[in-house]
Design a protein around this motif. Structure first.
Motif, PDB file in Angstrom:
ATOM      1  N   ASN A   5      65.363 -64.699  65.405  1.00  0.00           N
ATOM      2  CA  ASN A   5      65.247 -64.942  63.976  1.00  0.00           C
ATOM      3  C   ASN A   5      64.529 -66.256  63.644  1.00  0.00           C
ATOM      4  O   ASN A   5      65.116 -67.165  63.069  1.00  0.00           O
ATOM      5  CB  ASN A   5      66.631 -64.907  63.330  1.00  0.00           C
ATOM      6  CG  ASN A   5      66.547 -64.720  61.837  1.00  0.00           C
ATOM      7  OD1 ASN A   5      65.510 -64.392  61.288  1.00  0.00           O
ATOM      8  ND2 ASN A   5      67.661 -64.953  61.173  1.00  0.00           N
ATOM      9  N   PRO A   6      63.261 -66.359  63.987  1.00  0.00           N
ATOM     10  CA  PRO A   6      62.527 -67.595  63.740  1.00  0.00           C
ATOM     11  C   PRO A   6      62.353 -67.865  62.246  1.00  0.00           C
ATOM     12  O   PRO A   6      62.248 -66.926  61.449  1.00  0.00           O
ATOM     13  CB  PRO A   6      61.177 -67.350  64.409  1.00  0.00           C
ATOM     14  CG  PRO A   6      61.027 -65.877  64.416  1.00  0.00           C
ATOM     15  CD  PRO A   6      62.408 -65.313  64.545  1.00  0.00           C
ATOM     16  N   ASN A  70      51.183 -69.658  66.205  1.00  0.00           N
ATOM     17  CA  ASN A  70      52.266 -69.104  67.025  1.00  0.00           C
ATOM     18  C   ASN A  70      53.542 -68.937  66.212  1.00  0.00           C
ATOM     19  O   ASN A  70      54.243 -67.924  66.344  1.00  0.00           O
ATOM     20  CB  ASN A  70      52.526 -69.964  68.256  1.00  0.00           C
ATOM     21  CG  ASN A  70      51.432 -69.847  69.281  1.00  0.00           C
ATOM     22  OD1 ASN A  70      50.692 -68.878  69.306  1.00  0.00           O
ATOM     23  ND2 ASN A  70      51.318 -70.858  70.133  1.00  0.00           N
ATOM     24  N   GLN A  71      53.865 -69.917  65.382  1.00  0.00           N
ATOM     25  CA  GLN A  71      55.056 -69.803  64.531  1.00  0.00           C
ATOM     26  C   GLN A  71      54.941 -68.611  63.588  1.00  0.00           C
ATOM     27  O   GLN A  71      55.902 -67.850  63.413  1.00  0.00           O
ATOM     28  CB  GLN A  71      55.250 -71.079  63.702  1.00  0.00           C
ATOM     29  CG  GLN A  71      55.693 -72.270  64.497  1.00  0.00           C
ATOM     30  CD  GLN A  71      55.756 -73.513  63.633  1.00  0.00           C
ATOM     31  OE1 GLN A  71      56.336 -73.491  62.556  1.00  0.00           O
ATOM     32  NE2 GLN A  71      55.156 -74.586  64.110  1.00  0.00           N
ATOM     33  N   GLN A  72      53.743 -68.448  63.011  1.00  0.00           N
ATOM     34  CA  GLN A  72      53.544 -67.317  62.095  1.00  0.00           C
ATOM     35  C   GLN A  72      53.645 -65.994  62.843  1.00  0.00           C
ATOM     36  O   GLN A  72      54.272 -65.049  62.364  1.00  0.00           O
ATOM     37  CB  GLN A  72      52.188 -67.423  61.393  1.00  0.00           C
ATOM     38  CG  GLN A  72      51.981 -66.372  60.331  1.00  0.00           C
ATOM     39  CD  GLN A  72      52.932 -66.523  59.163  1.00  0.00           C
ATOM     40  OE1 GLN A  72      53.009 -67.585  58.574  1.00  0.00           O
ATOM     41  NE2 GLN A  72      53.653 -65.472  58.821  1.00  0.00           N
ATOM     42  N   SER A  73      53.072 -65.924  64.034  1.00  0.00           N
ATOM     43  CA  SER A  73      53.129 -64.694  64.833  1.00  0.00           C
ATOM     44  C   SER A  73      54.560 -64.354  65.219  1.00  0.00           C
ATOM     45  O   SER A  73      54.968 -63.184  65.152  1.00  0.00           O
ATOM     46  CB  SER A  73      52.289 -64.835  66.106  1.00  0.00           C
ATOM     47  OG  SER A  73      50.934 -64.899  65.778  1.00  0.00           O
ATOM     48  N   GLN A  74      55.328 -65.348  65.633  1.00  0.00           N
ATOM     49  CA  GLN A  74      56.725 -65.106  65.998  1.00  0.00           C
ATOM     50  C   GLN A  74      57.518 -64.599  64.797  1.00  0.00           C
ATOM     51  O   GLN A  74      58.313 -63.657  64.906  1.00  0.00           O
ATOM     52  CB  GLN A  74      57.368 -66.366  66.560  1.00  0.00           C
ATOM     53  CG  GLN A  74      56.877 -66.722  67.931  1.00  0.00           C
ATOM     54  CD  GLN A  74      57.480 -68.021  68.439  1.00  0.00           C
ATOM     55  OE1 GLN A  74      58.103 -68.774  67.704  1.00  0.00           O
ATOM     56  NE2 GLN A  74      57.287 -68.278  69.719  1.00  0.00           N
ATOM     57  N   TYR A  75      57.289 -65.215  63.644  1.00  0.00           N
ATOM     58  CA  TYR A  75      57.980 -64.786  62.432  1.00  0.00           C
ATOM     59  C   TYR A  75      57.597 -63.351  62.073  1.00  0.00           C
ATOM     60  O   TYR A  75      58.464 -62.513  61.807  1.00  0.00           O
ATOM     61  CB  TYR A  75      57.659 -65.731  61.266  1.00  0.00           C
ATOM     62  CG  TYR A  75      58.282 -65.293  59.976  1.00  0.00           C
ATOM     63  CD1 TYR A  75      59.619 -65.566  59.688  1.00  0.00           C
ATOM     64  CD2 TYR A  75      57.550 -64.565  59.027  1.00  0.00           C
ATOM     65  CE1 TYR A  75      60.200 -65.137  58.508  1.00  0.00           C
ATOM     66  CE2 TYR A  75      58.129 -64.140  57.849  1.00  0.00           C
ATOM     67  CZ  TYR A  75      59.453 -64.434  57.596  1.00  0.00           C
ATOM     68  OH  TYR A  75      60.035 -64.000  56.431  1.00  0.00           O
ATOM     69  N   ASP A  76      56.290 -63.065  62.066  1.00  0.00           N
ATOM     70  CA  ASP A  76      55.816 -61.725  61.703  1.00  0.00           C
ATOM     71  C   ASP A  76      56.340 -60.657  62.658  1.00  0.00           C
ATOM     72  O   ASP A  76      56.762 -59.578  62.227  1.00  0.00           O
ATOM     73  CB  ASP A  76      54.286 -61.679  61.694  1.00  0.00           C
ATOM     74  CG  ASP A  76      53.671 -62.473  60.552  1.00  0.00           C
ATOM     75  OD1 ASP A  76      54.389 -62.809  59.581  1.00  0.00           O
ATOM     76  OD2 ASP A  76      52.461 -62.759  60.638  1.00  0.00           O
ATOM     77  N   LEU A  77      56.317 -60.954  63.947  1.00  0.00           N
ATOM     78  CA  LEU A  77      56.796 -59.985  64.924  1.00  0.00           C
ATOM     79  C   LEU A  77      58.292 -59.745  64.774  1.00  0.00           C
ATOM     80  O   LEU A  77      58.757 -58.601  64.842  1.00  0.00           O
ATOM     81  CB  LEU A  77      56.460 -60.443  66.349  1.00  0.00           C
ATOM     82  CG  LEU A  77      56.777 -59.450  67.458  1.00  0.00           C
ATOM     83  CD1 LEU A  77      56.105 -58.107  67.216  1.00  0.00           C
ATOM     84  CD2 LEU A  77      56.349 -60.023  68.809  1.00  0.00           C
ATOM     85  N   GLN A  79      60.024 -59.974  62.033  1.00  0.00           N
ATOM     86  CA  GLN A  79      60.198 -59.154  60.833  1.00  0.00           C
ATOM     87  C   GLN A  79      59.830 -57.695  61.107  1.00  0.00           C
ATOM     88  O   GLN A  79      60.523 -56.780  60.659  1.00  0.00           O
ATOM     89  CB  GLN A  79      59.351 -59.717  59.675  1.00  0.00           C
ATOM     90  CG  GLN A  79      59.786 -61.084  59.199  1.00  0.00           C
ATOM     91  CD  GLN A  79      61.221 -61.130  58.732  1.00  0.00           C
ATOM     92  OE1 GLN A  79      61.657 -60.278  57.943  1.00  0.00           O
ATOM     93  NE2 GLN A  79      61.976 -62.094  59.212  1.00  0.00           N
ATOM     94  N   ALA A  80      58.772 -57.467  61.845  1.00  0.00           N
ATOM     95  CA  ALA A  80      58.361 -56.095  62.180  1.00  0.00           C
ATOM     96  C   ALA A  80      59.395 -55.420  63.076  1.00  0.00           C
ATOM     97  O   ALA A  80      59.681 -54.226  62.912  1.00  0.00           O
ATOM     98  CB  ALA A  80      56.993 -56.114  62.859  1.00  0.00           C
ATOM     99  N   GLU A  81      59.948 -56.164  64.026  1.00  0.00           N
ATOM    100  CA  GLU A  81      60.951 -55.596  64.942  1.00  0.00           C
ATOM    101  C   GLU A  81      62.199 -55.141  64.191  1.00  0.00           C
ATOM    102  O   GLU A  81      62.876 -54.209  64.618  1.00  0.00           O
ATOM    103  CB  GLU A  81      61.342 -56.607  66.021  1.00  0.00           C
ATOM    104  CG  GLU A  81      60.313 -56.787  67.112  1.00  0.00           C
ATOM    105  CD  GLU A  81      60.262 -55.623  68.099  1.00  0.00           C
ATOM    106  OE1 GLU A  81      61.108 -54.706  68.046  1.00  0.00           O
ATOM    107  OE2 GLU A  81      59.349 -55.645  68.938  1.00  0.00           O
TER     108      GLU A  81
END
Length: 95
Positions: A5-6, A70-77, A79-81
């Motif tokens: 949960n980033p 990287n922070q944005q990618s972790q957050y987006d992924l 949320q998608a998961e």
């Protein structure tokens, strides 16, 4: 490996960059060369960090643009998961 949960990168900007430096959103937006509305949208989690914004943030706060992306990618992924079960995908295997 996914972070658990980033936070949205906007939260990081606010809590680790603006608040400690005592900078307002208006002043930060001016320093970044963007509108107050643009920065406010990011800080409030309504918009994400684009590659250009990542570069702006890296210059303004002496950080790396990669860290913001990287922070944005972790957050987006993350949320998608959360909606993985809603995807109707069949696993493909070799015949």
């Amino acid at each position: 490996m996914l972070m658990h949960n980033p936070p949205h990168p906007g939260e990081i900007i606010k809590e680790l960059c603006l608040v400690p430096l005592g900078i307002t959103v208006t002043d930060a937006a001016k320093g970044l060369g963007v509108s107050r509305k643009t920065l406010s949208s990011i800080i409030n989690g309504k918009a994400g960090i684009s590659p250009e914004m990542a570069i702006r943030l890296s210059i303004a706060f002496n950080t790396s643009s990669e860290s913001w992306i990287n922070q944005q990618s972790q957050y987006d992924l993350w949320q998608a998961e959360l909606h993985r079960d809603e995807l109707h995908v069949t696993q493909l295997v070799a015949a």
